[in-house]
Design a protein around this motif. Structure first.
Motif, PDB file in Angstrom:
ATOM      1  N   LEU A  33       0.865  -1.181   0.000  1.00 17.23           N
ATOM      2  CA  LEU A  33       0.000   0.000   0.000  1.00 17.23           C
ATOM      3  C   LEU A  33       0.896   1.222   0.000  1.00 17.23           C
ATOM      4  O   LEU A  33       1.816   1.328   0.814  1.00 17.23           O
ATOM      5  CB  LEU A  33      -0.892  -0.009   1.241  1.00 17.23           C
ATOM      6  CG  LEU A  33      -1.898   1.117   1.379  1.00 17.23           C
ATOM      7  CD1 LEU A  33      -2.914   1.083   0.232  1.00 17.23           C
ATOM      8  CD2 LEU A  33      -2.605   1.018   2.716  1.00 17.23           C
ATOM      9  N   GLU A  34       0.632   2.142  -0.928  1.00 14.47           N
ATOM     10  CA  GLU A  34       1.488   3.318  -1.090  1.00 14.47           C
ATOM     11  C   GLU A  34       0.629   4.577  -1.130  1.00 14.47           C
ATOM     12  O   GLU A  34      -0.268   4.705  -1.966  1.00 14.47           O
ATOM     13  CB  GLU A  34       2.264   3.171  -2.398  1.00 14.47           C
ATOM     14  CG  GLU A  34       3.201   4.299  -2.704  1.00 14.47           C
ATOM     15  CD  GLU A  34       3.895   4.043  -4.036  1.00 14.47           C
ATOM     16  OE1 GLU A  34       3.420   4.597  -5.051  1.00 14.47           O
ATOM     17  OE2 GLU A  34       4.875   3.287  -4.044  1.00 14.47           O
ATOM     18  N   TYR A  35       0.897   5.492  -0.202  1.00 11.38           N
ATOM     19  CA  TYR A  35       0.190   6.775  -0.178  1.00 11.38           C
ATOM     20  C   TYR A  35       1.017   7.816  -0.908  1.00 11.38           C
ATOM     21  O   TYR A  35       2.153   8.089  -0.524  1.00 11.38           O
ATOM     22  CB  TYR A  35      -0.022   7.242   1.268  1.00 11.38           C
ATOM     23  CG  TYR A  35      -1.077   6.470   2.001  1.00 11.38           C
ATOM     24  CD1 TYR A  35      -2.398   6.890   1.968  1.00 11.38           C
ATOM     25  CD2 TYR A  35      -0.764   5.330   2.722  1.00 11.38           C
ATOM     26  CE1 TYR A  35      -3.382   6.192   2.639  1.00 11.38           C
ATOM     27  CE2 TYR A  35      -1.728   4.621   3.402  1.00 11.38           C
ATOM     28  CZ  TYR A  35      -3.038   5.057   3.358  1.00 11.38           C
ATOM     29  OH  TYR A  35      -4.004   4.361   4.019  1.00 11.38           O
ATOM     30  N   GLY A  36       0.447   8.409  -1.954  1.00  8.71           N
ATOM     31  CA  GLY A  36       1.093   9.501  -2.663  1.00  8.71           C
ATOM     32  C   GLY A  36       0.442  10.817  -2.273  1.00  8.71           C
ATOM     33  O   GLY A  36      -0.488  10.856  -1.472  1.00  8.71           O
ATOM     34  N   THR A  37       0.897  11.909  -2.855  1.00  7.35           N
ATOM     35  CA  THR A  37       0.298  13.206  -2.532  1.00  7.35           C
ATOM     36  C   THR A  37      -1.086  13.352  -3.143  1.00  7.35           C
ATOM     37  O   THR A  37      -1.940  14.021  -2.571  1.00  7.35           O
ATOM     38  CB  THR A  37       1.207  14.359  -3.013  1.00  7.35           C
ATOM     39  OG1 THR A  37       1.468  14.184  -4.403  1.00  7.35           O
ATOM     40  CG2 THR A  37       2.509  14.394  -2.234  1.00  7.35           C
ATOM     41  N   ASP A  38      -1.327  12.715  -4.295  1.00  5.65           N
ATOM     42  CA  ASP A  38      -2.616  12.852  -4.980  1.00  5.65           C
ATOM     43  C   ASP A  38      -3.366  11.535  -5.158  1.00  5.65           C
ATOM     44  O   ASP A  38      -4.461  11.531  -5.715  1.00  5.65           O
ATOM     45  CB  ASP A  38      -2.405  13.468  -6.367  1.00  5.65           C
ATOM     46  CG  ASP A  38      -1.825  14.875  -6.291  1.00  5.65           C
ATOM     47  OD1 ASP A  38      -2.153  15.596  -5.340  1.00  5.65           O
ATOM     48  OD2 ASP A  38      -1.033  15.228  -7.185  1.00  5.65           O
ATOM     49  N   ASP A  39      -2.749  10.420  -4.754  1.00  2.00           N
ATOM     50  CA  ASP A  39      -3.400   9.139  -4.975  1.00  2.00           C
ATOM     51  C   ASP A  39      -2.891   8.081  -3.999  1.00  2.00           C
ATOM     52  O   ASP A  39      -1.962   8.321  -3.233  1.00  2.00           O
ATOM     53  CB  ASP A  39      -3.211   8.659  -6.417  1.00  2.00           C
ATOM     54  CG  ASP A  39      -1.749   8.458  -6.798  1.00  2.00           C
ATOM     55  OD1 ASP A  39      -0.860   8.576  -5.929  1.00  2.00           O
ATOM     56  OD2 ASP A  39      -1.490   8.163  -7.973  1.00  2.00           O
ATOM     57  N   VAL A  40      -3.552   6.944  -4.047  1.00  2.16           N
ATOM     58  CA  VAL A  40      -3.171   5.781  -3.255  1.00  2.16           C
ATOM     59  C   VAL A  40      -2.984   4.625  -4.216  1.00  2.16           C
ATOM     60  O   VAL A  40      -3.783   4.430  -5.137  1.00  2.16           O
ATOM     61  CB  VAL A  40      -4.255   5.430  -2.209  1.00  2.16           C
ATOM     62  CG1 VAL A  40      -3.940   4.124  -1.511  1.00  2.16           C
ATOM     63  CG2 VAL A  40      -4.395   6.547  -1.192  1.00  2.16           C
ATOM     64  N   GLY A  41      -1.927   3.873  -4.004  1.00  2.00           N
ATOM     65  CA  GLY A  41      -1.663   2.695  -4.829  1.00  2.00           C
ATOM     66  C   GLY A  41      -1.701   1.436  -3.984  1.00  2.00           C
ATOM     67  O   GLY A  41      -1.358   1.453  -2.801  1.00  2.00           O
ATOM     68  N   LEU A  42      -2.136   0.366  -4.580  1.00  2.00           N
ATOM     69  CA  LEU A  42      -2.181  -0.938  -3.927  1.00  2.00           C
ATOM     70  C   LEU A  42      -1.689  -1.971  -4.928  1.00  2.00           C
ATOM     71  O   LEU A  42      -2.063  -1.920  -6.109  1.00  2.00           O
ATOM     72  CB  LEU A  42      -3.616  -1.281  -3.511  1.00  2.00           C
ATOM     73  CG  LEU A  42      -3.847  -2.701  -2.992  1.00  2.00           C
ATOM     74  CD1 LEU A  42      -3.272  -2.865  -1.595  1.00  2.00           C
ATOM     75  CD2 LEU A  42      -5.329  -3.037  -3.000  1.00  2.00           C
ATOM     76  N   GLU A  43      -0.861  -2.880  -4.454  1.00  4.50           N
ATOM     77  CA  GLU A  43      -0.440  -4.003  -5.288  1.00  4.50           C
ATOM     78  C   GLU A  43      -0.584  -5.276  -4.462  1.00  4.50           C
ATOM     79  O   GLU A  43      -0.078  -5.358  -3.353  1.00  4.50           O
ATOM     80  CB  GLU A  43       1.009  -3.844  -5.736  1.00  4.50           C
ATOM     81  CG  GLU A  43       1.472  -5.010  -6.595  1.00  4.50           C
ATOM     82  CD  GLU A  43       2.910  -4.900  -7.012  1.00  4.50           C
ATOM     83  OE1 GLU A  43       3.169  -4.282  -8.054  1.00  4.50           O
ATOM     84  OE2 GLU A  43       3.773  -5.420  -6.273  1.00  4.50           O
ATOM     85  N   VAL A  44      -1.318  -6.241  -5.021  1.00  5.93           N
ATOM     86  CA  VAL A  44      -1.441  -7.570  -4.416  1.00  5.93           C
ATOM     87  C   VAL A  44      -0.871  -8.545  -5.429  1.00  5.93           C
ATOM     88  O   VAL A  44      -1.342  -8.627  -6.559  1.00  5.93           O
ATOM     89  CB  VAL A  44      -2.907  -7.929  -4.086  1.00  5.93           C
ATOM     90  CG1 VAL A  44      -2.996  -9.329  -3.498  1.00  5.93           C
ATOM     91  CG2 VAL A  44      -3.506  -6.900  -3.130  1.00  5.93           C
ATOM     92  N   ARG A  45       0.171  -9.274  -5.002  1.00  3.73           N
ATOM     93  CA  ARG A  45       0.869 -10.163  -5.915  1.00  3.73           C
ATOM     94  C   ARG A  45       1.025 -11.527  -5.259  1.00  3.73           C
ATOM     95  O   ARG A  45       1.408 -11.621  -4.106  1.00  3.73           O
ATOM     96  CB  ARG A  45       2.248  -9.582  -6.205  1.00  3.73           C
ATOM     97  CG  ARG A  45       3.124 -10.432  -7.089  1.00  3.73           C
ATOM     98  CD  ARG A  45       4.511  -9.840  -7.195  1.00  3.73           C
ATOM     99  NE  ARG A  45       4.451  -8.437  -7.571  1.00  3.73           N
ATOM    100  CZ  ARG A  45       5.227  -7.882  -8.489  1.00  3.73           C
ATOM    101  NH1 ARG A  45       6.137  -8.577  -9.110  1.00  3.73           N
ATOM    102  NH2 ARG A  45       5.112  -6.605  -8.765  1.00  3.73           N
ATOM    103  N   ASP A  46       0.693 -12.576  -6.015  1.00  2.00           N
ATOM    104  CA  ASP A  46       0.993 -13.917  -5.521  1.00  2.00           C
ATOM    105  C   ASP A  46       2.118 -14.502  -6.364  1.00  2.00           C
ATOM    106  O   ASP A  46       2.392 -14.032  -7.460  1.00  2.00           O
ATOM    107  CB  ASP A  46      -0.251 -14.812  -5.498  1.00  2.00           C
ATOM    108  CG  ASP A  46      -0.643 -15.345  -6.854  1.00  2.00           C
ATOM    109  OD1 ASP A  46       0.070 -16.224  -7.371  1.00  2.00           O
ATOM    110  OD2 ASP A  46      -1.679 -14.900  -7.393  1.00  2.00           O
TER     111      ASP A  46
END
Length: 96
Positions: A33-46
């Motif tokens: 989970l990554e919080y940016g200044t204008d957005d949020v990112g999520l990566e789920v990887r198996d």
């Protein structure tokens, strides 16, 4: 983060992890989970499953990839998904 964005992130994370249980039981999973200044990112990887599908594989109760994408696009975000190495990855980006 707006409530709608938070719900979308949580929903995509939940659906992606459920998909791992359904389609890649026993897989090692990474969640970022990554919080940016204008957005949020999520990566789920198996990284590829080793077991056989269990009860969750029969449930079919989630929204799947199309449902994830629809919910996020309504907020102006994006969802990308596909094979990655021996496993699968789901990436989300949603504006805050």
């Amino acid at each position: 983060m707006p409530a709608e964005a938070g719900l979308a992130v949580r929903g995509v994370a939940q659906e992606a992890l459920t998909n791992v249980c359904q389609h890649a039981p026993g897989a090692r999973v990474s969640v970022r989970l990554e919080y940016g200044t204008d957005d949020v990112g999520l990566e789920v990887r198996d990284f590829g499953g080793r077991g056989t599908p269990g009860e969750l594989a029969k449930s079919g109760s989630g929204y799947g990839l199309p449902g994830m994408r629809e919910r996020v696009e309504l907020l102006g975000g994006t969802v990308e998904s596909g094979p990655h190495g021996q496993g699968f990855v789901v990436r989300l980006r949603v504006p805050t």
